[in-house]
Scaffold this active site. Sequence first.
Site, PDB file in Angstrom:
ATOM      1  N   ASP A  44     -12.015 -22.132  -7.944  1.00  0.00           N
ATOM      2  CA  ASP A  44     -12.215 -22.643  -9.303  1.00  0.00           C
ATOM      3  C   ASP A  44     -12.158 -24.178  -9.349  1.00  0.00           C
ATOM      4  OD1 ASP A  44     -12.373 -22.988 -12.019  1.00  0.00           O
ATOM      5  OD2 ASP A  44     -10.850 -21.500 -12.515  1.00  0.00           O
TER       6      ASP A  44
ATOM      7  N   HIS B 210     -14.022 -23.880 -14.301  1.00  0.00           N
ATOM      8  CA  HIS B 210     -14.066 -23.425 -15.695  1.00  0.00           C
ATOM      9  C   HIS B 210     -13.875 -24.577 -16.677  1.00  0.00           C
ATOM     10  CE1 HIS B 210      -9.542 -22.785 -15.561  1.00  0.00           C
ATOM     11  NE2 HIS B 210      -9.643 -23.139 -16.819  1.00  0.00           N
TER      12      HIS B 210
ATOM     13  N   SER C 166      -4.945 -26.444 -16.498  1.00  0.00           N
ATOM     14  CA  SER C 166      -6.056 -26.142 -15.613  1.00  0.00           C
ATOM     15  C   SER C 166      -6.620 -27.439 -15.073  1.00  0.00           C
ATOM     16  CB  SER C 166      -7.140 -25.384 -16.353  1.00  0.00           C
ATOM     17  OG  SER C 166      -6.854 -24.031 -16.302  1.00  0.00           O
TER      18      SER C 166
HETATM   19  N1  ARG Z   1      -7.260 -17.995 -17.359  1.00  0.00           N
HETATM   20  C1  ARG Z   1      -7.599 -19.308 -16.931  1.00  0.00           C
HETATM   21  C2  ARG Z   1      -7.304 -20.313 -18.066  1.00  0.00           C
HETATM   22  O1  ARG Z   1      -6.757 -19.962 -19.076  1.00  0.00           O
HETATM   23  C3  ARG Z   1      -8.987 -19.406 -16.421  1.00  0.00           C
HETATM   24  C4  ARG Z   1     -10.036 -19.163 -17.442  1.00  0.00           C
HETATM   25  C5  ARG Z   1     -11.438 -19.103 -16.916  1.00  0.00           C
HETATM   26  N2  ARG Z   1     -12.237 -18.354 -17.853  1.00  0.00           N
HETATM   27  C6  ARG Z   1     -12.635 -17.061 -17.681  1.00  0.00           C
HETATM   28  N3  ARG Z   1     -13.030 -16.364 -18.718  1.00  0.00           N
HETATM   29  N4  ARG Z   1     -12.626 -16.486 -16.519  1.00  0.00           N
HETATM   30  O2  ARG Z   1      -7.994 -21.178 -18.417  1.00  0.00           O
HETATM   31  N1  ASP Z   2      -6.313 -21.338 -17.138  1.00  0.00           N
HETATM   32  C1  ASP Z   2      -5.493 -22.188 -17.971  1.00  0.00           C
HETATM   33  C2  ASP Z   2      -6.201 -23.475 -18.369  1.00  0.00           C
HETATM   34  O1  ASP Z   2      -7.395 -23.521 -18.518  1.00  0.00           O
HETATM   35  C3  ASP Z   2      -4.173 -22.453 -17.337  1.00  0.00           C
HETATM   36  C4  ASP Z   2      -3.173 -21.443 -17.761  1.00  0.00           C
HETATM   37  O2  ASP Z   2      -3.215 -21.025 -18.926  1.00  0.00           O
HETATM   38  O3  ASP Z   2      -2.318 -21.113 -16.948  1.00  0.00           O
HETATM   39  O4  ASP Z   2      -5.624 -24.470 -18.689  1.00  0.00           O
END
Ligand code: ARG
Ligand code: ASP
Length: 719
Positions: free
Chosen positions: A219, A83, A642
């Site tokens: 990921d 991502h 991330s």
């Molecule tokens: N929640 C994770 C972070 O904040 C992964 C995000 C990936 N994006 C998504 N829409 N699935 O970045």
């Molecule tokens: N998914 C998040 C990021 O892109 C990490 C998190 O918020 O825990 O940095």
Amino acid sequence: MKFLKLLILLFTIPIFSQQGGMWIPSLLKGMNETEMKNLGMKMTAEDIYDVNKSSLKDAIVHFNGGCTSEIISNQGLILTNHHCGYDAIQSHSSVEHDYLQDGFWAKTKQAELPNPGMVATLIVSINDVTTQVLEGVASLSSEAEKQKKIQENITKVQNTFAKESWQEAKIRTFYEGNQYILFVTETFKDIRLVGAPPSSIGKFGSDTDNWVWPRHTGDFSIFRIYANKDNKPAEYATDNIPYTPKHFLPISIDGISEDDFTLVFGFPGRTQEYLPSFAVEQLVNTLNPAKIEIRDAALKVQDGFMRKDKAIKIQYASKYASVANYWKKWIGEKQGLEKSNALKIKQDFEAEFSKRVDKAGKSKEYGTLLSDFKESYTKINDYALARDYFNEVVLRNTELLSFGFQLYQLEQIFNARGEQAFTDRKQNALLRFEDAYKDFNPTVDERVFEQLMRLYSTKSPFIPASLKSEDITTLAKTIYSNSKLTSYKGVQELLEGDSKVVMEQLNNDKGYQLVKLLADYYAANVAGTYNELNLKINALQREYMKAQLELFPDARFFPDANSTLRVTYGKVKGYSPSDAVYYQPVTHLEGIIEKYVPGDYEFDVPAKLIELYNTKDYGIYGENGKMPVCFIGTNHTTGGNSGSPAIDASGNLIGLNFDRVWEGTMSDIHYDPSICRNIMVDIRYVLFIVDKYANATNLIEEMKLVHPKNSTKKSKKKR
Ligand code: ARG
Ligand code: ASP
């Protein structure tokens, strides 16, 4: 009794527990090192950060400003999340070469794809410059003067700090303005895409599984840093060479078990752990719900189009994912804050704080802090809400308006700085627009506009009077059938000619007129007051932090995240989110097969992966006949972490951080160690996909695989 109460209080206030925290790598000696060793770490603080010899920090890379990545070979190979590389992968994709759908693997260095504009930053050194930055500040009386002086000092120190010509110096504030630290950095500008799995692996589970455990997402994506012949940062050039790092992470393929030590090293973006209860209340009850409602509406529109049209799906994939990401997080955050009693815990803490202020005879300095906070947050409420509406509707989620706003800024620059500044900016703007319009569809955007403007005009506390009586559907039609902002060609036409002509053209455009109306109104009625109140709140927050540090001398206060390099540590650990439910800490390929929905846009699984599962062809990466996929731990992480490496007790890579669990998404505001967990891809799954799925053995050969648990002989690590 009183003692007991205090004891209970101390144990329920997470900042006092022995867990959580994002620590400054150069200041680990002492408490942090002891805690880490107690958790099983075999390294020293110097192994993690050292200015004189290579250390772990030399392998940690800030990836394009927002994510983290780590160097995993002596040829500058870097690993980050799928991502985090998503935008780049998308930009190389078309309906004919859909790397989002099919994945991409460069089998030779010549096949690696350059990404104009992408950067990767390494940290050279970390230096406390608090004294220099605060010089001459205490004697000033107004907050505005203080901030001005601080800015002047920062500029001076940044410009004069000793560094090499290719390096940069940046100062960031810690503990809300109580400490200042300067980072010497090196930023590389030639970063090439090396490998990415298909989205059905790298984004498996997509938005349904996002922020959720149990998780089965692979990921990851792989890039490479290129440098000039002297191994220094340089713009893209065909004869640049792979960067030779000071350190790269060996990769452990011994696997992880519950309670193993884990260290996550990266660039967490922003936390707000020390907000007063009034602020948390406002966030939970007012600001987050408004933002959730706006994004909900935008996402529904886009989703409808994306499911029907493959070209739109590619165009909107990256934008949709990033809008959806925080939309979902805010929902989880609200639930988590409520469920973990964050407000009550904050209030109890504030009561204890007030007692200590009295007891220490500090009422004169700190006695009105909490009531001042309360007053300021009450005053700022409507302005903060109007600001969120403006940001979310105009700047973020309606593209035509956000394009228009960039032109509005151009007009402002012209008014303030004249022709030359205008012409320079115009060229840059055109380049940005060319890129942005590739992924723009006016039909989709018109529907988004309609939904969002309706919310804006009925719900924002401050809105131009003329808009209140406007029929939004008619307005949408008028704008999208007349404005030149609906295409790149139109924008080029608007920007053709000298400044006088351009200004005239802009101001005759229906779309631009609306943007100008909204932006002028916002500037005149919201921004000024908001900024003034916010400055006051920031000053209060600085005093509050100072007071907490003073009055709770034994507490474990860590500085809020601010996109600087941090260490967080913990262990591999399951959790119990609710009565009778327990989540184990590791998922396996079995779970992917369980979730598999053939042809589904979120849960499809590539045939090759199913075949590998059926034949159990896991090579050296499986464990007891199973293929581990993801695991969770008690590391305190946030957005920006991330792509951060999860590192074992001896400094080897064991996982790749990418998310947090649903019940713990409130950790940016209130960290509760019993349910906050970070989610990592098991590094063995990454290697398995690279090797067995993609046959990219060229990459495996570059890496250094070690067996720290099995034998110390085989894995002689050189650091
Ligand atoms: N929640 C994770 C972070 O904040 C992964 C995000 C990936 N994006 C998504 N829409 N699935 O970045
Ligand atoms: N998914 C998040 C990021 O892109 C990490 C998190 O918020 O825990 O940095």
